[in-house]
Design a protein around this motif. Structure first.
Motif, short mmCIF file in Angstrom:
data_model
loop_
_atom_site.label_atom_id
_atom_site.label_comp_id
_atom_site.label_asym_id
_atom_site.label_seq_id
_atom_site.Cartn_x
_atom_site.Cartn_y
_atom_site.Cartn_z
N GLU A 42 19.53 71.64 -4.94
CA GLU A 42 20.50 72.89 -4.96
C GLU A 42 19.60 74.04 -5.15
N ALA A 43 18.47 73.83 -6.09
CA ALA A 43 17.71 75.05 -6.39
C ALA A 43 16.86 75.40 -5.28
N VAL A 44 16.19 74.43 -4.45
CA VAL A 44 15.55 74.66 -3.34
C VAL A 44 16.28 75.53 -2.25
N LEU A 45 17.48 74.72 -1.79
CA LEU A 45 18.50 75.28 -0.82
C LEU A 45 18.73 76.78 -1.20
N LYS A 46 18.99 77.01 -2.31
CA LYS A 46 19.41 78.53 -2.94
C LYS A 46 17.92 79.36 -2.57
N GLU A 47 16.96 78.92 -2.71
CA GLU A 47 15.58 79.68 -2.82
C GLU A 47 15.56 79.90 -1.50
N LEU A 48 15.69 78.98 -0.56
CA LEU A 48 15.26 79.07 0.95
C LEU A 48 16.15 79.98 1.70
N GLY A 49 17.67 79.87 1.11
CA GLY A 49 18.67 80.81 1.68
C GLY A 49 18.19 82.21 1.31
N ALA A 50 17.96 82.54 0.19
CA ALA A 50 17.66 83.75 -0.35
C ALA A 50 16.41 84.33 0.27
N ALA A 51 15.42 83.56 0.40
CA ALA A 51 14.08 83.99 1.17
C ALA A 51 14.52 84.61 2.57
N LEU A 52 15.13 83.61 3.23
CA LEU A 52 15.41 83.80 4.61
C LEU A 52 16.36 85.09 4.79
N SER A 53 17.35 85.19 3.82
CA SER A 53 18.21 86.48 3.75
C SER A 53 17.56 87.65 3.72
N GLN A 54 16.37 87.53 2.96
CA GLN A 54 15.38 89.19 2.81
C GLN A 54 14.53 89.05 3.89
N GLY A 55 14.52 88.23 4.79
CA GLY A 55 13.86 88.34 5.83
C GLY A 55 12.36 87.88 5.79
N GLU A 56 11.90 87.07 4.80
CA GLU A 56 10.88 86.45 4.45
C GLU A 56 10.42 85.38 5.33
N ASN A 57 9.29 85.40 5.84
CA ASN A 57 8.77 84.18 6.57
C ASN A 57 8.20 83.13 5.78
N LEU A 58 8.47 81.76 6.18
CA LEU A 58 8.10 80.89 5.21
C LEU A 58 7.01 80.02 5.95
N VAL A 59 6.03 79.56 4.82
CA VAL A 59 4.92 78.58 5.33
C VAL A 59 5.25 77.32 4.49
N LEU A 60 5.91 76.27 4.70
CA LEU A 60 6.19 74.98 4.02
C LEU A 60 5.75 73.98 4.66
N PRO A 61 4.80 73.42 4.58
CA PRO A 61 4.42 72.06 4.93
C PRO A 61 5.03 71.25 4.03
N PRO A 62 5.69 70.17 4.74
CA PRO A 62 5.67 69.58 6.23
C PRO A 62 6.60 70.05 6.90
N LEU A 63 7.82 70.89 6.48
CA LEU A 63 8.76 71.58 7.10
C LEU A 63 8.14 72.61 8.30
N GLY A 64 7.22 73.28 8.12
CA GLY A 64 6.81 73.89 9.02
C GLY A 64 6.57 75.59 8.69
N LYS A 65 6.47 76.50 9.77
CA LYS A 65 6.47 77.76 9.48
C LYS A 65 7.89 78.35 10.14
N VAL A 66 8.63 79.03 9.10
CA VAL A 66 9.96 79.63 9.65
C VAL A 66 9.92 81.14 9.62
N ARG A 67 10.46 81.75 10.78
CA ARG A 67 10.50 83.16 10.84
C ARG A 67 11.85 83.52 10.98
N VAL A 68 12.24 84.72 10.54
CA VAL A 68 13.62 85.10 10.84
C VAL A 68 13.34 85.71 12.28
N LYS A 69 14.22 85.50 13.23
CA LYS A 69 14.16 86.33 14.46
C LYS A 69 15.11 87.31 14.59
#
Length: 110
Positions: A42-69
């Motif tokens: 729950e905490a991880v999903l909440k933080e991922l959602g908040a970071a993406l909502s703020q337009g942050e690019n994520l670098v989270l191996p092994p998931l990968g690199k996530v960029r809001v387009k």
């Protein structure tokens, strides 16, 4: 019986992974107790959602690199279009032994 929005791979469409099944996979992969895994998930999903909502690019191996387009605010919430770049063919990344900025390339000699 399948839910309306779920389809099988044989039909050529995506299979929907819901939070309950995701949590079961996390418990199986980590060996953690269900309550602990639920809290952390729950905490991880909440933080991922908040970071993406703020337009942050994520670098989270092994998931990968996530960029809001693209980000669009709608009356029912926001819509995010993201690109995810994942490493392919790397067994090291799949096993969690990937090299990151915090991981030294070699051990220091004494």
């Amino acid at each position: 019986m399948q839910k309306k929005d779920e389809t099988t791979e044989e039909e050529g469409a995506m299979v929907v992974l819901r939070k309950k099944e995701f949590l079961e996979r996390v418990v199986a992969a980590s060996g953690a107790k269900r309550a602990v895994a639920r809290s952390v998930t729950e905490a991880v999903l909440k933080e991922l959602g908040a970071a993406l909502s703020q337009g942050e690019n994520l670098v989270l191996p092994p998931l990968g690199k996530v960029r809001v387009k693209k980000q669009v605010d709608r009356s029912g919430g926001e819509m995010l279009q993201v690109n995810i770049k994942r490493a392919t063919g790397s067994s090291e990344a799949e096993e969690g032994g990937e090299k990151t900025d915090d991981t030294p390339l070699a051990e220091a000699e004494n």
